[in-house]
Enzyme design. Structure first.
Site, PDB file in Angstrom:
ATOM      1  N   GLY A  58      20.080 -57.646   7.744  1.00  0.00           N
ATOM      2  CA  GLY A  58      21.653 -57.058   7.776  1.00  0.00           C
ATOM      3  C   GLY A  58      21.210 -55.935   7.059  1.00  0.00           C
ATOM      4  N   HIS A  59      20.307 -55.317   6.630  1.00  0.00           N
ATOM      5  CA  HIS A  59      20.637 -53.782   5.941  1.00  0.00           C
ATOM      6  C   HIS A  59      19.377 -52.716   6.025  1.00  0.00           C
ATOM      7  CE1 HIS A  59      17.993 -56.987   3.312  1.00  0.00           C
ATOM      8  NE2 HIS A  59      17.522 -55.823   2.796  1.00  0.00           N
ATOM      9  N   ALA A  60      19.071 -51.581   5.332  1.00  0.00           N
ATOM     10  CA  ALA A  60      18.157 -50.956   5.241  1.00  0.00           C
ATOM     11  C   ALA A  60      17.804 -50.900   3.962  1.00  0.00           C
ATOM     12  CB  ALA A  60      18.287 -49.657   6.418  1.00  0.00           C
TER      13      ALA A  60
END
Length: 135
Positions: free
Chosen positions: A52-54
């Protein structure tokens, strides 16, 4: 961050086959970055999601060392899903790609090899902010 999902690739790991069990090695140029951090995800409850991130700069290499799970990747325009289910290969994720890990099987273990140590400033944790960074 102009990276796209076309830069994501599955990399087959060198394998030494033996009747007593196989062995795979990550060394030298097996993956295209120097290893600065290694961690693994395990004991993941049913229905839980990770990621749930980059990352702005970090490269990662994910291996399903046990069980299976889905890796959903988004580059700001396109999305692709990889089902990782073997220790014989790993998924190279370049910077600037949103990732979510879902559908973990019972007993799944995800090994993560990273190009740098943990740095909170390298994370983009809001999807809308990620999309804005891709413009």
């Amino acid at each position: 961050m102009k990276t796209t999902i076309q830069e994501i690739k599955l990399i087959e790991l060198p394998r030494v086959e033996d009747p007593r069990g196989n062995l795979s090695v990550i060394e030298g140029d097996t993956i295209p970055f120097d290893i600065k951090r290694v961690y693994y995800l395990y004991d993941i409850p049913g229905g839980a999601e990770r990621g749930g991130h980059a990352h702005k700069n970090l490269k990662q290499f994910l291996i399903a060392v046990s069980g299976s799970f889905d890796v959903i990747l988004h580059d700001g325009n396109d999305e692709v899903v990889f089902n990782l289910n073997t220790a014989r290969s790993g998924l190279l994720i370049v910077p600037g790609i949103w990732r979510e890990l879902k559908n973990f099987s019972s007993g799944a273990v995800c090994l993560v090899i990273a190009s740098d140590v943990f740095k909170e400033a390298d994370y983009i944790r809001d999807f809308d902010a990620f999309l804005e960074s891709k413009k």
